[in-house]
Design a protein around this motif. Structure first.
Motif, PDB file in Angstrom:
ATOM      1  N   ASN A  44       0.771  -1.337  -0.104  1.00  0.00           N
ATOM      2  CA  ASN A  44      -0.312  -0.268   0.210  1.00  0.00           C
ATOM      3  C   ASN A  44       1.048   1.124   0.089  1.00  0.00           C
ATOM      4  N   ASP A  45       1.751   1.133  -0.526  1.00  0.00           N
ATOM      5  CA  ASP A  45       3.002   2.433   0.070  1.00  0.00           C
ATOM      6  C   ASP A  45       3.964   2.693  -1.343  1.00  0.00           C
ATOM      7  N   ILE A  46       3.019   1.555  -2.720  1.00  0.00           N
ATOM      8  CA  ILE A  46       3.945   2.022  -3.678  1.00  0.00           C
ATOM      9  C   ILE A  46       2.785   2.696  -4.957  1.00  0.00           C
ATOM     10  N   GLY A  96       5.358   9.066  -3.622  1.00  0.00           N
ATOM     11  CA  GLY A  96       6.826  10.156  -2.850  1.00  0.00           C
ATOM     12  C   GLY A  96       6.189  10.692  -1.143  1.00  0.00           C
ATOM     13  N   GLY A  97       4.540  10.747  -2.119  1.00  0.00           N
ATOM     14  CA  GLY A  97       3.651  11.454  -0.072  1.00  0.00           C
ATOM     15  C   GLY A  97       3.814  10.280   0.899  1.00  0.00           C
ATOM     16  N   LYS A  98       4.317   9.194   0.393  1.00  0.00           N
ATOM     17  CA  LYS A  98       4.731   8.407   1.449  1.00  0.00           C
ATOM     18  C   LYS A  98       5.582   8.625   2.655  1.00  0.00           C
ATOM     19  N   LEU A  99       6.865   9.227   1.359  1.00  0.00           N
ATOM     20  CA  LEU A  99       7.837   9.596   2.071  1.00  0.00           C
ATOM     21  C   LEU A  99       7.944  10.842   2.661  1.00  0.00           C
ATOM     22  N   LEU A 100       7.636  12.269   2.369  1.00  0.00           N
ATOM     23  CA  LEU A 100       7.497  12.881   2.421  1.00  0.00           C
ATOM     24  C   LEU A 100       6.687  13.359   3.829  1.00  0.00           C
ATOM     25  N   SER A 101       6.133  12.544   3.764  1.00  0.00           N
ATOM     26  CA  SER A 101       4.969  12.295   5.192  1.00  0.00           C
ATOM     27  C   SER A 101       5.916  12.122   5.862  1.00  0.00           C
ATOM     28  N   ASP A 102       6.437  10.367   6.634  1.00  0.00           N
ATOM     29  CA  ASP A 102       7.729   9.869   6.899  1.00  0.00           C
ATOM     30  C   ASP A 102       9.284  11.065   7.854  1.00  0.00           C
ATOM     31  N   VAL A 103       9.316  11.899   6.231  1.00  0.00           N
ATOM     32  CA  VAL A 103      10.496  12.468   6.583  1.00  0.00           C
ATOM     33  C   VAL A 103       9.691  13.551   7.159  1.00  0.00           C
ATOM     34  N   ASP A 104       8.877  14.600   7.324  1.00  0.00           N
ATOM     35  CA  ASP A 104       8.202  15.448   8.197  1.00  0.00           C
ATOM     36  C   ASP A 104       8.099  14.856   9.776  1.00  0.00           C
ATOM     37  N   MET A 105       7.734  13.404   9.457  1.00  0.00           N
ATOM     38  CA  MET A 105       7.591  12.875  10.894  1.00  0.00           C
ATOM     39  C   MET A 105       8.915  13.044  12.545  1.00  0.00           C
ATOM     40  N   ILE A 106       9.431  12.401  11.089  1.00  0.00           N
ATOM     41  CA  ILE A 106      10.616  12.754  11.683  1.00  0.00           C
ATOM     42  C   ILE A 106      11.117  13.423  12.401  1.00  0.00           C
TER      43      ILE A 106
END
Length: 167
Positions: free
Chosen positions: A19-21, A29-39
């Motif tokens: 579900n992440d691809i 990319g949106g999943k990556l951006l969300s994770d980047v913001d969270m960390i």
């Protein structure tokens, strides 16, 4: 009070699930951006131990694809501090789970602002870099801060020219 970059460092590893691809069979990319913001938000809170908000995502560079066969390693830390703001660097590494090969898949710079109990900007401690990587990012932060301020002013100018209605 000086706090070291190491004290704000956060490392997280996760898997890429179906579900992440995206339709290219790479991490969305949106999943990556969300994770980047969270960390990055955790690094910000570790610096000032108060509420923080994202002020900008200055740059996110997608350098190589992240595939479903990869683990994703996120590493973040505070690189620079202003009066109430701080710059956070996030490095994203893709690790092939069957090969062990690692590639820097993305880098990002975010700016956070520390808030007091009334939701107003509050002073943050100074950051002290120790490693060569930390020193390099700290010493080049002024250039990014100038570019960030210019880009923000340009965005405000653009926003003032735009209508508020939608079609």
């Amino acid at each position: 009070m000086n706090i070291t970059c190491k004290e704000t460092r956060v490392i997280r590893t996760s898997r890429v699930f179906p579900n992440d691809i995206n339709n290219h069979h790479t991490l969305f990319g949106g999943k990556l951006l969300s994770d980047v913001d969270m960390i990055a938000s955790i690094s910000a809170s570790r610096l000032c131990r108060c509420e923080c908000v994202t002020a900008s995502m200055d740059s996110v560079d997608f350098l190589s694809p992240i595939r479903p066969t990869d683990a994703v390693i996120f590493e973040s830390f505070v690189t620079w501090t202003g009066k109430s703001s701080m710059e956070i660097f996030v490095k994203v590494i893709a690790e092939g789970l069957t090969t062990g090969n690692r590639t820097t898949a993305a880098t990002a710079f975010l700016t956070f602002v520390a808030l007091d109990d009334n939701g107003k900007p509050t002073t943050v401690p100074c950051i002290h870099p120790e490693t060569e990587e930390e020193k390099y990012l700290h010493n080049t932060a002024d250039q990014r801060a100038i570019a960030r301020k210019q880009r923000r002013n340009e965005s405000k100018e653009l926003a003032s020219k735009l209508g508020q209605q939608t079609l």
